[in-house]
Enzyme design. Structure first.
Site, PDB file in Angstrom:
ATOM      1  N   GLY A 265      11.093  38.865  26.060  1.00 15.05           N
ATOM      2  CA  GLY A 265       9.746  39.358  25.812  1.00 15.05           C
ATOM      3  C   GLY A 265       9.301  39.089  24.390  1.00 15.05           C
ATOM      4  N   GLY A 266       8.554  40.055  23.833  1.00 10.96           N
ATOM      5  CA  GLY A 266       8.044  39.899  22.477  1.00 10.96           C
ATOM      6  C   GLY A 266       9.133  39.782  21.436  1.00 10.96           C
TER       7      GLY A 266
ATOM      8  N   GLY B 200       5.287   1.598  11.120  1.00 14.98           N
ATOM      9  CA  GLY B 200       4.893   2.873  10.541  1.00 14.98           C
ATOM     10  C   GLY B 200       6.068   3.791  10.304  1.00 14.98           C
ATOM     11  N   ALA B 201       7.143   3.618  11.077  1.00 13.86           N
ATOM     12  CA  ALA B 201       8.321   4.468  10.905  1.00 13.86           C
ATOM     13  C   ALA B 201       8.965   4.230   9.534  1.00 13.86           C
ATOM     14  CB  ALA B 201       9.327   4.204  12.015  1.00 13.86           C
TER      15      ALA B 201
END
Length: 541
Positions: free
Chosen positions: A204-205, A439-440
């Site tokens: 849960g939370g 780009g790497a």
């Protein structure tokens, strides 16, 4: 005679008053002593109750599951005799559902501070034997207090999580307690290291506090992390799934990437955590720890001369490079089972902590993809937050192509790694071992992203793309493409184009890598670099 009687009467009256006064003092002193002894007994009784947790029966159940109790965990994690406990006598104040008759001193969490190998750490350990470790208002206040104290003095916080979630009987007060903890997690981020160890259920939370911390570790077979449990999943989606499949250590270390590592059992986890703690500074105002090193800083590593295969398409493990370079082959890898095409972790160079990032050609040829970009970016940002120099080993043919990556947002996720390296102001040393394509090449801590020292090995290739792909584009429709490919290789498949333009500072022999890095780290210790003032950047999340 009358005067004598009056005098005698006065003396007798005075004497009686004195006697009564003395007796009252005796009674008063006796009452005070009895009260003090009674209070001391109550204190001792309460302390014994706190040490007993939820009772021997529940402790035995905890042990049968292969789990330690909250206090046993703290005693194993911290140096012997160094633990100072806070709020041992605090109790919840809930009166609904007969809860006023169900109180335990200290409630369901043990908090305080101690030392790990002589260095201060704050810790909280949830006690599953008391109300299943559920979080009450008192429980939350205890955790918030140690987090506030840790921020005040500048020391890490370690959370040992073993909780059934919010205490339902307290309703919204329990939820408010979670929010108070979340707020402190955010305020502490980048100020003090925060470490979570999941040693039982966390649902849960409750899962969001570990998610907000810097590192989350799990224990195999006994720890679980999920928003909703298997029963809820089945009722909503119809899926049949076990706790282990849904939120076990294997799932979160290999599939989701939520956890940074998993250990065999509680004892293994806590001992490894002590080792891990040694790599970290206490706060963002402290330098990384330094320890005495017996490994010569100028040691040659002949094995590095042959670690990269002569065939450019052949794989090798970047860990072989890392282990050869670092002190005593001691490398604490983070997220070793997730996004294996990039390797991150902590090591030491001449006794000083460094963060290491390296493309791993053994997996997916070392390509960057969504998961590896996120993994690398988060690690780089942690190192930059806490003044840890970053050492990057580059062998990357580019970003992984395909519709799955494009639809998943590789552009946005890849930009996270670019942003992290570009933003970092700590010393950055980069070694290109083989491929640095497209780009790497830019993304992996290149000189253009304020890399301090950038080296290339003789096997390095810095180019827009591989020779075959480049030739197919440049010489499309022409004959003799093999000759053209060879021409392209001669021109670009080497470190010279980058070296000529000053994009790498030197072409070095692999065996000298350790020596060069240690020299550069010493030189860069005095580096001072600040980014332009801003409230915060807008990283492409």
């Amino acid at each position: 005679m009358a005067a004598f009687c009056r005098v005698s009467e006065g003396l007798i009256t005075k004497a009686l008053k004195h006697r009564i006064c003395c007796n009252s003092t005796i009674v008063k002193r006796w009452c005070t002593a009895a009260h003090t002894l009674n209070v001391r007994k109550r204190i001792d009784d309460k302390r014994d109750q706190a040490y007993a947790s939820g009772g021997q029966l529940r402790i035995d159940k905890q042990h049968k599951k292969g789990k330690l109790t909250a206090r046993e965990r703290i005693n194993l994690l911290l140096d012997a005799g160094s633990f100072t406990e806070y709020d041992m006598f605090m109790e919840h104040d809930c009166t609904d559902f007969d809860m006023e008759n169900k109180k335990y001193p200290g409630d369901s969490v043990v908090t305080g501070h101690g030392r790990i190998n002589g260095r201060v750490a704050y810790v909280f350990s949830q006690d599953f034997t008391v109300f299943g470790g559920s979080l009450s208002g008192a429980h939350a206040k205890k955790i918030c207090k140690v987090m506030d104290q840790a921020m005040l003095v500048g020391a890490p916080v370690i959370g040992l999580n073993d909780s059934g979630g919010a205490r339902i009987q307290e309703g919204v007060e329990s939820l408010a307690g979670y929010a108070d903890i979340f707020q402190r997690n955010v305020m502490s981020s980048g100020v003090i290291p925060q470490i979570s160890v999941i040693m039982g259920p966390c649902a849960g939370g409750a899962v969001y506090s570990p998610a907000l911390t810097d590192f989350t570790f799990m224990v195999k077979d006994t720890s679980y992390l999920f928003i909703t449990g298997p029963d809820v999943v089945k009722s909503v989606t119809g899926e049949d799934v076990t706790q282990e499949e849904l939120g076990g250590a294997k799932t979160h270390t290999a599939v989701s990437g939520v956890a940074h590592g998993a250990f065999e059992n509680d004892i293994d986890a806590l001992l490894k955590l002590r080792d891990f703690f040694n790599f970290l500074p206490l706060s963002n105002k402290d330098p990384p720890p330094v320890r005495e090193c017996d490994d010569p800083w100028d040691r040659d590593v002949p094995g590095l001369d042959t670690v990269v295969p002569l065939e450019t398409m052949a794989a090798y493990d970047i860990r072989d490079v890392i282990l050869g370079v670092v002190d005593e082959r001691d490398f604490f890898e983070i997220m070793s089972n997730y996004a294996k095409n990039i390797v991150v972790g902590f090591a030491r160079m001449n006794g000083k902590t460094v963060g290491i990032v390296g493309n791993n050609p053994k997996v997916a040829a070392g390509c960057l993809d969504i998961n590896s970009s996120v993994k690398g970016a988060r690690f780089v940002r942690f190192c930059d937050s806490f003044n840890i120099p970053i050492l990057t080993f580059v062998d990357v043919p580019g970003f992984l192509p395909g519709t799955f990556q494009e639809y998943g947002g590789i552009i946005r996720h890849g930009a996270k790694l670019l942003y992290a390296f570009a933003e970092a102001t700590v010393p950055k040393i980069t070694v290109i071992t083989r491929k640095a394509y497209g780009g790497a090449y830019d993304v992996m801590s290149s000189k253009h992203l304020r890399g301090d020292t950038n080296y290339a090995w003789p096997t390095a290739e810095v180019a827009v793309m591989g020779a075959k792909g480049a030739v197919q584009i440049i010489f499309r429709g022409k004959n003799n493409q093999k000759e053209s490919e060879q021409e392209y290789i001669e021109k670009f498949a080497n470190p010279f184009p980058a070296a000529v333009k000053g994009f790498v500072d030197d072409i070095i022999e692999p065996r000298t890598t350790r020596k060069r890095i240690c020299q550069d780290l010493d030189l860069l210790e005095s580096k001072r670099l600040r980014n332009p003032w801003k409230k915060h950047g807008n990283i492409p999340l």
